[in-house]
Enzyme design. Structure first.
Site, PDB file in Angstrom:
ATOM      1  N   ASP A 208       0.484  55.998   5.916  1.00 53.05           N
ATOM      2  CA  ASP A 208       1.877  55.651   6.133  1.00 53.05           C
ATOM      3  C   ASP A 208       2.487  56.742   7.019  1.00 53.05           C
ATOM      4  O   ASP A 208       2.110  57.909   6.920  1.00 53.05           O
ATOM      5  CB  ASP A 208       2.651  55.606   4.815  1.00 53.05           C
ATOM      6  CG  ASP A 208       2.019  54.675   3.799  1.00 53.05           C
ATOM      7  OD1 ASP A 208       1.651  53.552   4.183  1.00 53.05           O
ATOM      8  OD2 ASP A 208       1.888  55.084   2.633  1.00 53.05           O
ATOM      9  N   ASP A 247      -0.697  51.353   7.973  1.00 54.07           N
ATOM     10  CA  ASP A 247      -0.301  50.938   6.629  1.00 54.07           C
ATOM     11  C   ASP A 247       1.218  50.803   6.604  1.00 54.07           C
ATOM     12  O   ASP A 247       1.780  50.094   7.420  1.00 54.07           O
ATOM     13  CB  ASP A 247      -0.827  51.937   5.602  1.00 54.07           C
ATOM     14  CG  ASP A 247      -0.840  51.373   4.188  1.00 54.07           C
ATOM     15  OD1 ASP A 247      -0.523  50.185   4.015  1.00 54.07           O
ATOM     16  OD2 ASP A 247      -1.163  52.120   3.258  1.00 54.07           O
ATOM     17  N   ASP A 251       6.466  54.269   2.329  1.00 52.43           N
ATOM     18  CA  ASP A 251       6.095  53.761   1.013  1.00 52.43           C
ATOM     19  C   ASP A 251       6.574  54.739  -0.048  1.00 52.43           C
ATOM     20  O   ASP A 251       6.451  55.960   0.102  1.00 52.43           O
ATOM     21  CB  ASP A 251       4.586  53.550   0.909  1.00 52.43           C
ATOM     22  CG  ASP A 251       4.143  52.239   1.562  1.00 52.43           C
ATOM     23  OD1 ASP A 251       4.986  51.559   2.169  1.00 52.43           O
ATOM     24  OD2 ASP A 251       2.946  51.914   1.481  1.00 52.43           O
ATOM     25  N   ARG A 303       8.013  43.156   3.683  1.00 56.70           N
ATOM     26  CA  ARG A 303       8.274  44.365   2.905  1.00 56.70           C
ATOM     27  C   ARG A 303       9.440  45.176   3.482  1.00 56.70           C
ATOM     28  O   ARG A 303       9.260  46.284   3.956  1.00 56.70           O
ATOM     29  CB  ARG A 303       7.028  45.248   2.788  1.00 56.70           C
ATOM     30  CG  ARG A 303       5.884  44.591   2.067  1.00 56.70           C
ATOM     31  CD  ARG A 303       4.724  45.542   1.854  1.00 56.70           C
ATOM     32  NE  ARG A 303       3.605  44.881   1.195  1.00 56.70           N
ATOM     33  CZ  ARG A 303       2.436  45.462   0.919  1.00 56.70           C
ATOM     34  NH1 ARG A 303       2.240  46.719   1.261  1.00 56.70           N
ATOM     35  NH2 ARG A 303       1.478  44.785   0.323  1.00 56.70           N
TER      36      ARG A 303
END
Length: 430
Positions: A208, A247, A251, A303
């Site tokens: 990430d 990714d 996150d 997301r």
């Protein structure tokens, strides 16, 4: 002659009287304002504001950044990033590419031949090529994973501070501020094939651009995060799946808590923000309290965010789906035991995307929403979801079990939409 001298003197006096606020503002010792989201709870978030002069750094390359981060130490520190720092460089600053990390005989061609589902089947990859992939991946991780410790502030200087190819990881750390920084292209040279993911299998990547894992009291403000340079949509397809290289953009997982993300821009990416990493991670109950306000999500497939367990306050955000979007899935994901309180958010989409597409639920049932605008028109996302969901999703309820009290002024969706378009992202710190 005297008149000319008087004019010059007055001009010099004017230069001396330029107000201090006209100079570039130093944000490095600023702390999170009171009541500004969940990160203001339980003592607030101050980052490295208490750092002594010996622990204030201005860095211009990876080596300098690594020294300043000090292995993720808890010593109060302020790190100012000037210009562009490329994480994929050696200790002398020479650029590294995927070939420089490759070791033990790994090659993508051999990897694809070894684990083709038509011959390998659905078992997890193992053997020489998977071992070589892991060894090669470890070499890249040594360069690009950058641990951020407690009591740290990282800020970009000016309007063009960039961290390219790196993965900032705030792991089991407390009291961190990251502001005014572009985080770009956390590119994974060695994705792993996961044959049992999503029915058909999928490629899993490691990095990430910013990962909060077991992190508490974190303020992320005026960052820009994207895949700029290597968009996944231009990667090839292997085993009938897109060969992903990225990714998440941000996150927030593994029991992270008390986080505020404000005035930031997330763009040109598939899975932008995951809050809570697993349906069985019941230890996350009571944690994952996150505020997202005045952020822009542009050209994001899904997301934005997807939430498990957390109490998430989502207000005054702007969503932009481009006209040529062909793979858009949803924006707000309601997952296991999540409790999302969404207020006054604005969505812009092309005509083929319906308001019913904006929210998707998996096991989650709680979404409070109010003041939502969809292409300039007010909509009730809860009612639309319940009326038009595919039948595979559970109906949602507006009772999320909590009411936000820590927040800045909540503007109308229309007003916030304009302000976010002008002010969100790196280089736009007020």
């Amino acid at each position: 002659m005297r008149k000319r001298h008087l004019v010059v003197a007055l001009g010099l006096l004017g230069m001396l009287c330029v107000p201090a606020h006209a100079e570039a503002r130093d944000i490095s010792r600023e702390t999170l304002p009171p009541n500004d989201g969940w990160a203001a709870a339980a003592g607030g978030t101050t980052g490295g504001a208490a750092a002594d002069d010996a622990h204030v750094y201005t860095v211009t390359d990876r080596a300098g950044l690594v020294r300043a981060l000090d292995g993720g130490s808890d010593t109060p520190k302020i790190i100012k990033i000037a210009g562009t720092i490329d994480a994929n460089t050696d200790d002398d600053g020479n650029r590294l590419d995927c070939a420089d990390y490759t070791t033990d005989g790994y090659s993508l061609r051999k990897y694809l031949a070894a684990y083709d589902p038509r011959t390998w089947g659905a078992a997890k990859p193992s053997g020489p090529q998977e071992e070589a992939r892991q060894a090669s991946a470890a070499r890249q991780a040594e360069r690009v994973v950058l641990p951020v410790g407690s009591n740290t502030t990282i800020v970009g200087l000016g309007s063009k501070a960039v961290l390219k190819g790196g993965s900032l990881q705030v792991s089991n750390a407390d009291n961190v501020i990251i502001r005014n920084l572009e985080l770009r292209d956390a590119y994974d040279c060695f994705p792993v094939w996961q044959p049992n993911t999503g029915g058909l299998g999928d490629w899993k990547t490691a990095y990430d651009t910013l990962w909060l894992r077991g992190a508490t009291h974190v303020w992320v403000d005026h960052i820009t995060a994207s895949d700029k340079g290597h968009p996944d949509e231009k990667e090839p397809t292997y085993f009938a799946r897109n060969y992903l290289r990225h990714d998440g953009l941000l996150d927030i997982t593994n029991g992270s808590d008390l986080v505020t993300v404000s005035w930031s821009r997330f763009a040109d990416h598939d899975k932008a923000m995951l809050i809570g990493n697993g349906d069985t991670a019941t230890g996350d109950r009571g944690k994952l309290r996150v505020t997202l306000h005045h952020n822009e999500f542009e050209s994001v497939v899904q997301r934005a965010p997807r939430v498990r367990f957390g109490q998430v306050h989502l207000y005054n955000n702007r969503y932009v789906v481009p006209d040529d979007a062909h793979d858009y899935r949803y924006s707000v994901g309601v997952s296991t035991e999540s409790a999302i309180h969404a207020e006054n958010n604005a969505f812009h989409t092309p005509g083929h995307i319906e308001a019913a597409d904006l929210v998707k639920s998996w096991n989650g049932t709680a979404l409070h929403q109010s003041g939502t605008l969809f292409n300039g028109y007010p909509v009730d996302l809860l009612a639309i979801h319940n009326a038009y969901n595919s039948g595979s999703e559970r109906d949602l309820t507006a009772d999320v079990g909590w009411t936000p009290t820590l927040h800045t002024k909540i503007d109308s969706a229309e007003a916030a939409d304009r302000e976010v378009a002008r002010g969100a992202g790196a280089g736009r710190t007020p």
